[in-house]
Write an enzyme that holds these catalytic residues in place. Structure first.
Site, mmCIF file in Angstrom:
data_model
loop_
_atom_site.group_PDB
_atom_site.id
_atom_site.type_symbol
_atom_site.label_atom_id
_atom_site.label_comp_id
_atom_site.label_asym_id
_atom_site.label_seq_id
_atom_site.Cartn_x
_atom_site.Cartn_y
_atom_site.Cartn_z
ATOM 1 N N SER A 139 0.834 -1.197 0.000
ATOM 2 C CA SER A 139 0.000 0.000 0.000
ATOM 3 C C SER A 139 0.873 1.253 0.000
ATOM 4 O O SER A 139 2.022 1.222 0.473
ATOM 5 C CB SER A 139 -0.903 0.017 1.240
ATOM 6 N N TYR A 151 -2.655 -0.041 10.734
ATOM 7 C CA TYR A 151 -2.788 -0.583 9.378
ATOM 8 C C TYR A 151 -1.560 -0.214 8.544
ATOM 9 O O TYR A 151 -0.962 -1.069 7.872
ATOM 10 C CB TYR A 151 -4.058 -0.060 8.710
#
Length: 227
Positions: A139, A151
């Site tokens: 990501s 995250y």
């Protein structure tokens, strides 16, 4: 009957979004696709759409025994394993550290980190036979710092792990690629994001990586929304 002369790609988190789009894109290029996820109905629907080149395997990728069984079933069905896309992952509803939910962290870390490790551990023996490829969804959040984001930290792990795995795999002719997208219009978000990256954009990036010549190792593909 599946074509056992075709190359085979195994995809985790294949029931929707990026995983499902990648299955369709790879199948269009002539790959067999093994579809792994927990939602059996969604998997079977996708496999039916794709046809004989698709195998639906209900699997919780945080369960090592289930994952090992899924790999064995894939190889038994298609004859070999040429590429793996570790795509399964999740975020957290409660942002930040102070206000975060440790139970959410537990589940997220098991899926975003341990399941990636389990997937690599279970599939590398088969990939070694074919000098295959391991692809993993990272990501943008694993390349930058985001305030208190656990995250993001899991994706930083994925970023580092992918590079380390690439160095291990190159010893026997294998390759590893991390895909690092910005915002993607998937079920990850409550509202649709029509102007952001689409699952098909990520799918095309995965197919680009797995279709490279043997002399080319694409270590990372970083995509951002055009807007």
């Amino acid at each position: 009957m599946p074509d056992k002369n075709a190359r085979t790609l195994m995809i985790t988190g294949a029931s929707s979004g990026i995983g499902a789009a990648t299955a369709r894109a790879a199948a269009e290029k002539g790959w067999n696709v093994a579809l792994l996820a927990r939602r059996k109905d969604k998997l079977e629907e996708l496999a039916s759409e794709i046809g004989d080149s698709a195998l639906a395997v209900e699997c919780d990728v945080t369960d090592r025994d289930a994952l090992n069984a899924a790999v064995a079933k894939t190889v038994d069905t298609f004859g070999s394993l040429d590429a793996v896309y570790a795509n399964a992952g999740k975020g957290a509803d409660s942002p930040g550290m102070e206000n975060g939910d440790p139970e959410e962290w537990h589940d997220m870390i098991h899926l975003n980190i341990l399941a990636v490790l389990y997937t690599a551990h279970a599939t590398l023996p088969e990939l070694k036979k074919t000098k295959g490829m391991f692809i993993v969804t990272g990501s943008k959040a694993g390349r930058e710092h985001f305030k208190g984001s656990v995250y993001s930290a899991t994706k930083w792990f994925v970023q580092g792990f992918a590079g380390n795995l690439a160095e291990e795999m190159r010893e026997w002719g294998g390759r590893c690629t991390v895909i690092t997208p910005g915002m993607v219009n998937t079920e990850f978000f409550d509202e649709a994001k029509p102007t952001k990256l689409q699952p098909e954009d990520i799918a095309d990036a995965v197919v680009f990586a797995i279709e490279q010549r043997e002399t080319s190792a694409v270590r990372e593909i970083h995509l951002m929304p055009a807007d």
